[in-house]
Scaffold this motif. Structure first.
Motif, PDB file in Angstrom:
ATOM      1  N   MET A   1      77.790  75.301   6.144  1.00  0.00           N
ATOM      2  CA  MET A   1      78.852  75.521   5.166  1.00  0.00           C
ATOM      3  C   MET A   1      78.287  75.764   3.757  1.00  0.00           C
ATOM      4  SD  MET A   1      82.182  73.150   4.328  1.00  0.00           S
ATOM      5  CE  MET A   1      82.268  72.675   6.045  1.00  0.00           C
ATOM      6  N   LYS A   2      77.171  75.112   3.463  1.00  0.00           N
ATOM      7  CA  LYS A   2      76.578  75.272   2.139  1.00  0.00           C
ATOM      8  C   LYS A   2      76.205  76.722   1.872  1.00  0.00           C
ATOM      9  CE  LYS A   2      74.807  70.564   1.593  1.00  0.00           C
ATOM     10  NZ  LYS A   2      73.615  69.702   1.417  1.00  0.00           N
ATOM     11  N   GLN A   3      75.713  77.417   2.872  1.00  0.00           N
ATOM     12  CA  GLN A   3      75.323  78.815   2.698  1.00  0.00           C
ATOM     13  C   GLN A   3      76.550  79.677   2.397  1.00  0.00           C
ATOM     14  OE1 GLN A   3      72.151  80.267   2.565  1.00  0.00           O
ATOM     15  NE2 GLN A   3      73.487  81.865   1.748  1.00  0.00           N
ATOM     16  N   LYS A  32      82.595  69.328  -3.381  1.00  0.00           N
ATOM     17  CA  LYS A  32      83.312  68.091  -3.062  1.00  0.00           C
ATOM     18  C   LYS A  32      83.947  68.202  -1.673  1.00  0.00           C
ATOM     19  CE  LYS A  32      86.621  64.849  -5.144  1.00  0.00           C
ATOM     20  NZ  LYS A  32      85.654  63.804  -5.537  1.00  0.00           N
ATOM     21  N   LEU A  33      84.536  69.362  -1.387  1.00  0.00           N
ATOM     22  CA  LEU A  33      85.136  69.602  -0.072  1.00  0.00           C
ATOM     23  C   LEU A  33      84.066  69.531   1.016  1.00  0.00           C
ATOM     24  CD1 LEU A  33      87.420  70.563   1.846  1.00  0.00           C
ATOM     25  CD2 LEU A  33      86.786  72.921   1.218  1.00  0.00           C
ATOM     26  N   GLU A  34      82.936  70.187   0.792  1.00  0.00           N
ATOM     27  CA  GLU A  34      81.851  70.202   1.781  1.00  0.00           C
ATOM     28  C   GLU A  34      81.337  68.793   2.054  1.00  0.00           C
ATOM     29  OE1 GLU A  34      77.952  70.036   3.368  1.00  0.00           O
ATOM     30  OE2 GLU A  34      78.349  69.611   1.253  1.00  0.00           O
ATOM     31  N   SER A  35      81.212  67.999   0.998  1.00  0.00           N
ATOM     32  CA  SER A  35      80.720  66.626   1.147  1.00  0.00           C
ATOM     33  C   SER A  35      81.683  65.797   2.003  1.00  0.00           C
ATOM     34  CB  SER A  35      80.545  65.982  -0.228  1.00  0.00           C
ATOM     35  OG  SER A  35      80.162  64.628  -0.105  1.00  0.00           O
ATOM     36  N   TYR A  36      82.988  65.954   1.732  1.00  0.00           N
ATOM     37  CA  TYR A  36      83.985  65.192   2.492  1.00  0.00           C
ATOM     38  C   TYR A  36      83.953  65.605   3.966  1.00  0.00           C
ATOM     39  CZ  TYR A  36      88.457  63.631   4.330  1.00  0.00           C
ATOM     40  OH  TYR A  36      89.426  63.054   5.112  1.00  0.00           O
ATOM     41  N   LEU A  37      83.990  66.911   4.222  1.00  0.00           N
ATOM     42  CA  LEU A  37      84.019  67.390   5.603  1.00  0.00           C
ATOM     43  C   LEU A  37      82.749  66.998   6.347  1.00  0.00           C
ATOM     44  CD1 LEU A  37      85.599  70.939   5.108  1.00  0.00           C
ATOM     45  CD2 LEU A  37      86.709  68.871   5.983  1.00  0.00           C
ATOM     46  N   GLY A  41      81.983  64.767   9.946  1.00  0.00           N
ATOM     47  CA  GLY A  41      81.305  65.388  11.078  1.00  0.00           C
ATOM     48  C   GLY A  41      81.545  66.874  11.192  1.00  0.00           C
ATOM     49  N   ILE A  42      82.108  67.496  10.150  1.00  0.00           N
ATOM     50  CA  ILE A  42      82.395  68.937  10.181  1.00  0.00           C
ATOM     51  C   ILE A  42      81.347  69.652   9.328  1.00  0.00           C
ATOM     52  CG2 ILE A  42      84.087  70.738   9.628  1.00  0.00           C
ATOM     53  CD1 ILE A  42      86.258  68.575   9.969  1.00  0.00           C
ATOM     54  N   GLU A  43      80.408  70.315   9.993  1.00  0.00           N
ATOM     55  CA  GLU A  43      79.303  70.965   9.294  1.00  0.00           C
ATOM     56  C   GLU A  43      79.473  72.476   9.206  1.00  0.00           C
ATOM     57  OE1 GLU A  43      76.898  69.343   7.890  1.00  0.00           O
ATOM     58  OE2 GLU A  43      77.027  67.329   8.764  1.00  0.00           O
ATOM     59  N   LYS A  44      80.267  73.046  10.148  1.00  0.00           N
ATOM     60  CA  LYS A  44      80.422  74.505  10.199  1.00  0.00           C
ATOM     61  C   LYS A  44      81.833  74.894   9.764  1.00  0.00           C
ATOM     62  CE  LYS A  44      77.137  75.100  14.017  1.00  0.00           C
ATOM     63  NZ  LYS A  44      76.957  75.619  15.393  1.00  0.00           N
ATOM     64  N   GLU A  50      93.431  72.837   9.944  1.00  0.00           N
ATOM     65  CA  GLU A  50      94.507  72.474   9.011  1.00  0.00           C
ATOM     66  C   GLU A  50      94.595  70.961   8.864  1.00  0.00           C
ATOM     67  OE1 GLU A  50      99.368  72.816   8.732  1.00  0.00           O
ATOM     68  OE2 GLU A  50      98.252  74.423   9.739  1.00  0.00           O
ATOM     69  N   THR A  51      94.375  70.249   9.953  1.00  0.00           N
ATOM     70  CA  THR A  51      94.421  68.780   9.928  1.00  0.00           C
ATOM     71  C   THR A  51      93.331  68.212   9.030  1.00  0.00           C
ATOM     72  OG1 THR A  51      95.335  68.709  12.165  1.00  0.00           O
ATOM     73  CG2 THR A  51      94.296  66.695  11.334  1.00  0.00           C
ATOM     74  N   SER A  52      92.118  68.756   9.165  1.00  0.00           N
ATOM     75  CA  SER A  52      91.018  68.238   8.343  1.00  0.00           C
ATOM     76  C   SER A  52      91.249  68.535   6.862  1.00  0.00           C
ATOM     77  CB  SER A  52      89.682  68.834   8.801  1.00  0.00           C
ATOM     78  OG  SER A  52      89.641  70.230   8.658  1.00  0.00           O
ATOM     79  N   LEU A  53      91.872  69.661   6.567  1.00  0.00           N
ATOM     80  CA  LEU A  53      92.156  69.998   5.178  1.00  0.00           C
ATOM     81  C   LEU A  53      93.252  69.097   4.608  1.00  0.00           C
ATOM     82  CD1 LEU A  53      92.011  73.903   5.259  1.00  0.00           C
ATOM     83  CD2 LEU A  53      90.260  72.318   4.442  1.00  0.00           C
ATOM     84  N   ASN A  54      94.272  68.837   5.403  1.00  0.00           N
ATOM     85  CA  ASN A  54      95.334  67.923   4.961  1.00  0.00           C
ATOM     86  C   ASN A  54      94.787  66.512   4.751  1.00  0.00           C
ATOM     87  OD1 ASN A  54      97.786  69.395   4.656  1.00  0.00           O
ATOM     88  ND2 ASN A  54      97.880  69.661   6.883  1.00  0.00           N
ATOM     89  N   SER A  55      93.842  66.131   5.583  1.00  0.00           N
ATOM     90  CA  SER A  55      93.195  64.830   5.441  1.00  0.00           C
ATOM     91  C   SER A  55      92.425  64.768   4.118  1.00  0.00           C
ATOM     92  CB  SER A  55      92.245  64.586   6.612  1.00  0.00           C
ATOM     93  OG  SER A  55      91.508  63.395   6.431  1.00  0.00           O
TER      94      SER A  55
END
Length: 286
Positions: A1-3, A32-37, A41-44, A50-55
């Motif tokens: 995701m960082k790339q 900040k979003l990348e760090s949270y995800l 456990g969400i690296e890609k 939508e659930t992870s974003l709402n979280s």
């Protein structure tokens, strides 16, 4: 995701030609979003739902973030994911149905002319710092420009004889100023090189080290003078809002005021001569 975030930031800089402040805001939000995800456990990016974003949004709200700030983070998220969708990196935009919270905007805080004059009197003009600060405050009130614009004014952007400055990142605009600002600026320019300039030949307003004054540095200066003037409520846009209100109170056309403030829809409506005439007739310190 960082790339992918780096690719998006490069796109903002090189294709969209976004301002430095805009790029930094997007980068901070997305990191900040990348760090949270990542902690979830969400690296890609393909795993974002939508659930992870709402979280994530719920996390921001529980962390005490204001609705306005949450809305900005959502806007950054949406822009990033749309970029990925358009470039074929993801097949579905998981943020498509996410809505930003309603933001109730507070009316801008306006200082009356008496308070503005009291603020302008605070710098001690027997000192080089006070001379510089008086010039900054006078120019800010004289032009209605943003703090980010005033700290980025360069020596070549100011015409003391013609009493105008040139500023603006995306759309350059010429803004007149009055006699009070001219006097304060001349006093500052007379001592600038000796008192502040170690090697900087570019920026108009310098700190004690001869470097470009920062936004934080200006804000600190403004807060201190506001405190001395007995002004309890102030923010970096207070003088800008007060400038606009006083011009309108004195009969300036709203379109002219909007041009001063940098709203580009009005650029083809008024000539520079029209602008100067309105300014001289309606600004309290023209």
């Amino acid at each position: 995701m960082k790339q992918q975030i780096e690719d998006f930031i490069t796109y903002l800089k090189e294709v969209k030609h976004a301002s430095l402040n805009t790029v930094r805001a997007y980068q901070n939000d997305l990191e900040k979003l990348e760090s949270y995800l990542s902690h979830q456990g969400i690296e890609k990016v393909s795993k974002i739902t939508e659930t992870s974003l709402n979280s994530y949004i719920l996390y921001l709200e529980k962390d005490g973030m204001s609705p306005a700030s949450v809305s900005r983070h959502i806007a950054s998220m949406k822009a990033f994911l749309l970029f990925l969708l358009r470039n074929g990196i993801i097949n579905i935009d998981p943020s498509e149905r996410i809505k930003a919270p309603k933001v109730v905007k507070k009316p801008p805080h306006i200082l009356d002319e008496k308070k503005i004059l009291e603020l302008l009197k605070q710098p001690d003009i027997t000192t080089s710092k006070g001379i510089r600060d008086r010039a900054m405050l006078e120019l800010l009130y004289a032009t209605g420009i943003k703090v980010s614009e005033i700290i980025n004014i360069k020596m070549i952007d100011i015409n003391l004889y013609g009493k105008y400055i040139t500023c603006g990142d995306k759309q350059e605009r010429i803004i007149p100023f009055g006699s009070a600002a001219k006097r304060a600026l001349k006093a500052y320019l007379d001592i600038r090189d000796i008192a502040f300039n170690k090697k900087n030949k570019d920026y108009l307003f310098l700190n004690s080290h001869g470097e470009q004054l920062s936004r934080q540095g200006f804000w600190k200066i403004l807060k201190e003078y506001a405190k001395r003037a007995g002004i309890e409520e102030i923010n970096p846009n207070t003088i800008r809002h007060s400038f606009a209100a006083h011009m309108l109170d004195n009969g300036a056309d709203i379109g002219v005021v909007q041009r001063f403030l940098g709203y580009t829809d009005f650029y083809m409506t008024y000539s520079n001569q029209n602008i100067r005439e309105v300014y001289m007739n309606t600004h309290p310190r023209a």
